[in-house]
Design a protein around this motif. Structure first.
Motif, short mmCIF file in Angstrom:
data_model
loop_
_atom_site.label_atom_id
_atom_site.label_comp_id
_atom_site.label_asym_id
_atom_site.label_seq_id
_atom_site.Cartn_x
_atom_site.Cartn_y
_atom_site.Cartn_z
N MET A 1 6.85 0.77 -12.17
CA MET A 1 5.75 1.37 -11.42
C MET A 1 6.29 2.49 -10.57
SD MET A 1 3.12 -0.45 -8.74
CE MET A 1 4.37 -0.56 -7.47
N GLY A 2 5.60 3.61 -10.55
CA GLY A 2 6.03 4.76 -9.77
C GLY A 2 5.97 4.45 -8.29
N GLY A 3 6.86 5.05 -7.53
CA GLY A 3 6.91 4.81 -6.10
C GLY A 3 5.71 5.41 -5.39
N ILE A 4 5.35 4.83 -4.25
CA ILE A 4 4.25 5.34 -3.42
C ILE A 4 4.83 6.34 -2.43
CG2 ILE A 4 2.42 4.72 -1.84
CD1 ILE A 4 2.07 3.60 -4.65
N LYS A 5 4.34 7.55 -2.47
CA LYS A 5 4.85 8.59 -1.58
C LYS A 5 4.48 8.27 -0.14
CE LYS A 5 4.48 12.24 -5.07
NZ LYS A 5 3.83 13.52 -5.42
N MET A 6 5.23 8.89 0.77
CA MET A 6 4.93 8.74 2.19
C MET A 6 3.50 9.19 2.45
SD MET A 6 7.01 10.31 5.43
CE MET A 6 8.50 9.44 4.92
N LYS A 7 2.82 8.46 3.31
CA LYS A 7 1.42 8.76 3.59
C LYS A 7 1.21 10.18 4.09
CE LYS A 7 0.26 4.32 5.44
NZ LYS A 7 -0.38 3.67 6.59
N GLN A 8 0.20 10.82 3.50
CA GLN A 8 -0.24 12.12 4.04
C GLN A 8 -1.52 11.90 4.82
OE1 GLN A 8 -0.60 14.97 0.91
NE2 GLN A 8 1.60 15.19 0.63
N ARG A 9 -1.67 12.59 5.92
CA ARG A 9 -2.84 12.44 6.78
C ARG A 9 -3.70 13.70 6.71
NH1 ARG A 9 -4.30 8.14 9.97
NH2 ARG A 9 -4.33 9.36 11.88
N ASP B 1 -7.77 5.33 -9.39
CA ASP B 1 -7.72 4.78 -10.75
C ASP B 1 -6.31 4.83 -11.30
OD1 ASP B 1 -10.39 4.16 -10.78
OD2 ASP B 1 -11.00 5.82 -12.07
N LYS B 2 -5.67 5.97 -11.15
CA LYS B 2 -4.31 6.16 -11.67
C LYS B 2 -3.33 5.22 -10.97
CE LYS B 2 -0.88 9.83 -12.48
NZ LYS B 2 0.24 9.23 -11.72
N LYS B 3 -3.42 5.14 -9.64
CA LYS B 3 -2.50 4.30 -8.89
C LYS B 3 -2.74 2.82 -9.18
CE LYS B 3 -0.01 5.96 -6.82
NZ LYS B 3 1.38 6.37 -7.20
N CYS B 4 -4.00 2.42 -9.29
CA CYS B 4 -4.31 1.01 -9.57
C CYS B 4 -3.87 0.60 -10.97
CB CYS B 4 -5.80 0.74 -9.36
SG CYS B 4 -6.30 0.71 -7.62
N VAL B 5 -3.95 1.53 -11.92
CA VAL B 5 -3.47 1.23 -13.27
C VAL B 5 -1.97 0.92 -13.24
CG1 VAL B 5 -2.93 2.30 -15.50
CG2 VAL B 5 -5.24 2.44 -14.59
N GLU B 6 -1.22 1.68 -12.45
CA GLU B 6 0.22 1.44 -12.33
C GLU B 6 0.49 0.06 -11.72
OE1 GLU B 6 1.93 4.52 -9.98
OE2 GLU B 6 1.36 6.14 -11.34
N ILE B 7 -0.21 -0.24 -10.64
CA ILE B 7 0.00 -1.53 -9.97
C ILE B 7 -0.49 -2.68 -10.85
CG2 ILE B 7 -0.53 -2.93 -7.94
CD1 ILE B 7 -0.83 -0.30 -6.36
N ILE C 1 1.38 -6.02 -12.10
CA ILE C 1 0.79 -7.35 -11.89
C ILE C 1 0.72 -8.11 -13.21
CG2 ILE C 1 -1.38 -8.55 -11.35
CD1 ILE C 1 -1.82 -6.48 -9.12
N GLU C 2 0.29 -7.45 -14.25
CA GLU C 2 0.19 -8.09 -15.57
C GLU C 2 1.56 -8.55 -16.06
OE1 GLU C 2 -1.48 -9.63 -19.00
OE2 GLU C 2 -2.41 -9.00 -17.10
N LYS C 3 2.57 -7.74 -15.82
CA LYS C 3 3.94 -8.09 -16.23
C LYS C 3 4.40 -9.36 -15.51
CE LYS C 3 8.59 -6.06 -16.61
NZ LYS C 3 9.34 -7.01 -15.78
N VAL C 4 4.15 -9.43 -14.22
CA VAL C 4 4.55 -10.61 -13.45
C VAL C 4 3.74 -11.83 -13.90
CG1 VAL C 4 4.68 -11.65 -11.16
CG2 VAL C 4 5.28 -9.24 -11.47
N ASN C 5 2.45 -11.65 -14.17
CA ASN C 5 1.61 -12.76 -14.65
C ASN C 5 2.14 -13.32 -15.96
OD1 ASN C 5 -0.43 -13.24 -12.73
ND2 ASN C 5 -1.57 -11.45 -13.37
N LEU D 1 2.28 -7.38 -4.67
CA LEU D 1 1.65 -6.32 -5.46
C LEU D 1 0.15 -6.26 -5.20
CD1 LEU D 1 3.55 -6.74 -8.86
CD2 LEU D 1 3.56 -4.69 -7.43
N LYS D 2 -0.48 -7.44 -5.12
CA LYS D 2 -1.92 -7.47 -4.86
C LYS D 2 -2.23 -6.92 -3.47
CE LYS D 2 -2.99 -11.41 -7.89
NZ LYS D 2 -3.43 -12.82 -7.92
N LYS D 3 -1.40 -7.26 -2.49
CA LYS D 3 -1.60 -6.74 -1.14
C LYS D 3 -1.39 -5.23 -1.10
CE LYS D 3 -0.49 -10.95 1.44
NZ LYS D 3 0.48 -11.62 2.34
N LEU D 4 -0.40 -4.74 -1.85
CA LEU D 4 -0.15 -3.30 -1.93
C LEU D 4 -1.36 -2.59 -2.50
CD1 LEU D 4 1.69 -0.80 -1.80
CD2 LEU D 4 2.53 -1.42 -4.08
#
Length: 436
Positions: free
Chosen positions: A1-9, A193-199, A203-207, A417-420
Motif C-alpha cells: 500500500m502506498g504511503g500516506i503523505k503528510m497532511k496538507q491543510r 476512492d483511490k486511497k480506500c482501494v489501496e487500504i 485489508i483483504e490481504k490480511v483477512n 488498517l480499518k482505523k486508518l
C-alpha cells in the motif's frame, strides 16, 4: 500500500459551531443534509412473491455490504408490493439507503450504503431511502455518513424499544453540515476512492492470512483428534466416512455413550430483571458481546452451569464452549455436556469442535440454524484411551496457542488498517486534510 503523505491543510478556516467537527475550510458552505435531498421515504415489506406484475426486488438490511458501501447482489429477494405502495419508494442507482431499524450492541443502527442496482427495486420497512439533488455528490454524502457513523453521531438520534433500535431519521437528516462545491466534492471522492482501494487491498490481504491461519488451526485439530500423535501406530478402518482410519486401540462409539447433553431452560419475560442473583447465559454471551439478562429463579441443579463446565450452543452460533466464570443459569439453546469418566474435558471440547464442522449438512433452519439433540446423541465419535486424550490436549493447546498469537498480530494489523481508513475519510470530508 502506498504511503500516506503528510497532511496538507487549507489556507484558511472558520469555526463550524459544531464541537466534534471544530474548524472547517473558510470557503465551505453551511447547509443541512435534508436541504440536499430530492426524495426521502421509508421502505415497505409487502407480501411473499406471487409471480405477477407486482413482484419486485426488495433490498434488506441483510443485503447491505458495509465494507464496500453498497448492496451485495448475490442473495437479493423479491416481494409482492402494490404499485400504490411503491410511489416514492423505488431504489434508483446512486440512491443512499439508511438502516433505520435493527442494529445491535456492536453495530448500532444507522449504517448507510449506496444502491448499485440498475433494475427496478425497492427496500424494506427497516430501511429509509434518499435521492440527492445535484448540489451534492452521492458518493461524497456516502463518505460523510460513514464519517458520522464512525464518530457515533448516529447514537444521538435513536431510541430503543423491545430490543429494536430505531433511528430518528427526520432529526438525523436535519443535521447541519459544511460542504465544498460540487466540483471539489467530486475531486475529494476521486481521491478517497483511490486511497480506500489501496487500504481495502491491504485489508483483504490480511483477512486472507487470518483465514489461512483459521484453516490451519482447524485442520490440525481435526487431524490430531481423529488420528492421534503417533504417525507410526497401526491403523484400522473406523467405519466413519469423515474420519477414515484410526489407531487400532481406539474405540468407536455413539456420542450419547460418552457424554450426556442436558437441556437449558427457557424463560418468560416476567422472570427477567435488570439485576438479580443469577445471570442468564445465552448463546450471544459467549460467542459475541450481547447484554446480560438476570433472574432470581431457583431451579434444579442441572439448570445451572459453573466454572469449568463444558457447554454446547446448538442454535445460531453453533459450537462448544468451556464456561470460565461464576455460576449462571444457561438458556435452552445451550446444552451442558456431562462427561463419562473415560472422557477428558478439553479433548471432548476439541472433538465437539471438529464434529460441529462435520454436522453442517445436518443443521436445520433458514434464518437460524440449529442441531437436534437426537442427531448429536446418535453421532458416531472416536474415543482414544484417556492417557492419549490428555497427550493430544497438551499438544493442541500448545499448537493452537502458537497459531492464536500469530492471528492476534494480524488482527491488530487489521484493526489498525480499518482505523486508518476511517480516520482518512473523517479528516477529508470535514476539511481537516486537503487533497485537491
Amino acid at each position: 500500500m502506498g504511503g500516506i503523505k503528510m497532511k496538507q491543510r487549507y489556507d484558511s478556516y472558520k469555526p463550524s459551531g459544531i464541537d466534534w467537527i471544530g474548524e472547517i475550510p473558510e470557503h465551505w458552505q453551511r447547509t443541512r443534509i435534508k436541504y440536499n435531498i430530492s426524495r426521502s421515504a421509508a421502505g415497505v415489506w409487502g407480501e411473499d412473491p406471487k409471480g405477477d406484475e407486482n413482484d419486485i426486488i426488495c433490498f434488506r438490511i441483510a443485503d447491505f455490504d458495509y465494507s464496500h458501501g453498497n448492496i451485495c447482489l448475490d442473495k437479493i429477494i423479491s416481494r409482492n408490493i402494490d404499485t400504490k405502495q411503491l410511489i416514492g419508494r423505488h431504489a434508483n442507482q446512486g440512491d443512499l439507503l439508511i438502516e433505520k431499524s435493527g442494529g445491535g450492541e456492536v453495530t448500532p443502527v444507522g449504517r448507510v450504503v449506496m444502491c448499485n442496482y440498475s433494475g427496478d427495486a425497492t427496500y424494506t420497512n427497516f430501511i429509509h431511502g434518499i435521492s440527492l439533488k445535484d448540489s451534492i455528490d452521492s458518493k461524497f454524502m456516502l463518505y460523510y455518513f460513514n464519517m458520522l457513523y464512525s464518530n457515533k453521531i448516529n447514537l444521538l438520534f435513536f431510541n430503543q424499544t423491545t430490543g429494536l433500535q430505531n433511528l430518528q431519521v427526520g432529526d438525523y437528516l436535519s443535521q447541519t453540515i459544511y460542504i465544498p462545491n460540487i466540483t471539489e466534492q467530486k475531486s475529494i471522492v476521486f481521491w478517497l476512492d483511490k486511497k480506500c482501494v489501496e487500504i481495502d487491498a491491504a485489508i483483504e490481504k490480511v483477512n486472507k492470512e487470518i483465514a489461512l491461519l483459521d484453516e490451519l488451526k482447524q485442520s490440525e485439530i481435526s487431524r490430531v483428534v481423529t488420528r492421534g500423535l503417533n504417525p507410526d501406530v497401526p491403523l484400522r478402518p473406523s467405519g466413519i466416512d469423515w474420519i477414515g482410519d484410526i489407531p487400532s486401540q481406539w474405540r468407536v462409539i455413539k456420542l450419547k455413550y460418552a457424554m450426556d447433553l442436558i437441556n437449558g431452560r427457557a424463560y418468560l419475560q416476567p422472570e427477567l430483571q435488570a439485576n438479580g442473583k443469577y445471570r442468564i447465559l445465552r448463546v450471544g454471551n459467549f460467542f459475541t458481546n450481547d447484554a446480560w439478562y438476570y433472574s432470581d429463579m431457583e431451579l434444579e441443579a442441572d439448570k445451572y452451569c459453573e466454572n469449568g463446565d463444558l457447554l454446547y450452543a446448538w442454535s445460531a452460533s453453533i459450537g462448544p464452549y468451556i464456561w470460565q466464570d461464576e455460576k449462571v443459569i444457561f438458556h435452552y439453546q445451550i446444552w451442558k455436556v456431562n462427561l463419562k469418566p473415560f472422557m477428558d474435558l478439553k479433548y471432548s471440547y476439541y472433538l465437539l469442535d471438529v464434529l460441529t464442522n462435520v454436522k453442517k449438512n445436518d443443521m436445520h433452519g433458514s434464518a437460524m440454524q440449529h442441531l437436534t439433540m437426537e442427531n448429536m446423541n446418535n453421532s458416531t465419535i472416536v474415543c482414544p484411551p484417556l492417557v492419549e486424550q490428555e497427550a493430544i490436549v497438551l499438544y493442541l493447546d500448545k499448537k493452537c496457542s502458537e497459531i492464536d498469537v500469530l492471528k492476534a498480530k494480524l488482527t491488530s494489523k487489521l484493526e489498525a488498517l480499518k482505523k486508518l481508513r476511517q480516520s482518512i475519510i473523517s479528516e477529508v470530508v470535514t476539511g481537516k486534510r486537503k487533497v485537491v
